[in-house]
Design a protein around this motif. Sequence first.
Motif, short mmCIF file in Angstrom:
data_model
loop_
_atom_site.label_atom_id
_atom_site.label_comp_id
_atom_site.label_asym_id
_atom_site.label_seq_id
_atom_site.Cartn_x
_atom_site.Cartn_y
_atom_site.Cartn_z
N THR A 66 15.41 8.22 7.17
CA THR A 66 14.33 7.33 7.57
C THR A 66 13.11 8.11 8.03
OG1 THR A 66 15.96 5.67 8.21
CG2 THR A 66 13.72 5.35 9.03
N GLN A 67 13.33 9.12 8.87
CA GLN A 67 12.23 9.93 9.37
C GLN A 67 11.52 10.66 8.23
OE1 GLN A 67 14.26 12.35 12.27
NE2 GLN A 67 13.86 10.92 13.94
N GLU A 68 12.29 11.18 7.30
CA GLU A 68 11.70 11.92 6.17
C GLU A 68 10.91 10.99 5.26
OE1 GLU A 68 10.86 15.62 4.92
OE2 GLU A 68 12.22 15.20 6.57
N LEU A 69 11.46 9.79 5.00
CA LEU A 69 10.74 8.83 4.16
C LEU A 69 9.45 8.38 4.84
CD1 LEU A 69 10.63 7.28 1.52
CD2 LEU A 69 12.02 5.49 2.59
N VAL A 70 9.50 8.18 6.14
CA VAL A 70 8.29 7.81 6.89
C VAL A 70 7.27 8.95 6.84
CG1 VAL A 70 7.39 7.33 9.22
CG2 VAL A 70 9.35 6.06 8.34
N ALA A 71 7.74 10.19 6.96
CA ALA A 71 6.82 11.34 6.89
C ALA A 71 6.15 11.41 5.52
CB ALA A 71 7.59 12.63 7.17
N VAL A 72 6.92 11.18 4.46
CA VAL A 72 6.36 11.18 3.11
C VAL A 72 5.35 10.04 2.95
CG1 VAL A 72 6.92 10.79 0.67
CG2 VAL A 72 8.32 12.33 2.03
N ALA A 73 5.70 8.88 3.48
CA ALA A 73 4.80 7.72 3.41
C ALA A 73 3.49 8.03 4.14
CB ALA A 73 5.47 6.49 3.99
N ARG A 74 3.58 8.69 5.28
CA ARG A 74 2.38 9.08 6.03
C ARG A 74 1.50 10.02 5.20
NH1 ARG A 74 2.45 7.45 11.18
NH2 ARG A 74 4.44 7.06 12.20
N GLU A 75 2.13 10.98 4.53
CA GLU A 75 1.40 11.94 3.70
C GLU A 75 0.66 11.24 2.56
OE1 GLU A 75 4.36 14.74 2.40
OE2 GLU A 75 4.88 15.26 4.46
N HIS A 76 1.27 10.20 1.99
CA HIS A 76 0.70 9.55 0.81
C HIS A 76 -0.16 8.32 1.14
CE1 HIS A 76 3.77 12.01 -1.16
NE2 HIS A 76 3.05 11.87 -2.26
N GLN A 113 0.83 -1.20 0.00
CA GLN A 113 0.00 0.00 0.00
C GLN A 113 0.87 1.25 0.00
OE1 GLN A 113 -2.87 -0.03 3.21
NE2 GLN A 113 -3.77 -1.97 2.55
N ILE A 114 1.93 1.22 0.80
CA ILE A 114 2.84 2.37 0.86
C ILE A 114 3.55 2.55 -0.48
CG2 ILE A 114 4.98 3.24 1.90
CD1 ILE A 114 4.00 1.94 4.55
N THR A 142 -1.63 2.99 8.07
CA THR A 142 -0.87 2.01 7.28
C THR A 142 0.61 2.06 7.68
OG1 THR A 142 -2.41 2.22 5.45
CG2 THR A 142 -0.24 1.32 4.93
N VAL A 143 1.16 3.25 7.77
CA VAL A 143 2.58 3.40 8.11
C VAL A 143 2.84 2.89 9.52
CG1 VAL A 143 4.46 5.06 8.45
CG2 VAL A 143 2.92 5.29 6.48
N ASP A 144 1.96 3.23 10.47
CA ASP A 144 2.13 2.76 11.85
C ASP A 144 2.13 1.23 11.92
OD1 ASP A 144 2.36 5.31 12.85
OD2 ASP A 144 0.26 5.44 13.52
#
Length: 127
Positions: free
Chosen positions: A97-107, A41-42, A112-114
């Motif tokens: 890692t934090q930035e990629l996770v933030a982008v994944a959360r936005e999209h 999904q991500i 899902t990310v959690d």
Amino acid sequence: MDEIIGRIASAAGIGEDTAKQAVSIILNFLNRDGPSDKVQQIIAALPGAEAYLTEESSGGGLLGSLGGMLGGGMGAMAALNELTNAGLDMEQVQTVTQELVAVAREHAGDETVDEVVNAIPGLNQVL
């Protein structure tokens, strides 16, 4: 993905080629160790992310092989090893890692990310 790579490179103070390599390592780690349905999904939510996946994650050597056999936190350790071999220091690894996770959360959304983050031992330590 170019915009995402630029954002990650800028945040971590690294070149775009290094950011691309780091994103590939992280996405392959998630794909290998995370819950398949949620990771997909991500990846589907991040435009162009599938191009960063390899059939089998490159590198990791013996540590990567051990991580695959032992599971648990070893997958995270193998990914960390790959990221540092790509030239990132610990602060840059954390920022990427934090930035990629933030982008994944936005999209893909927080839920899902959690689910992915909570399913992978050791990932919370980097975040």
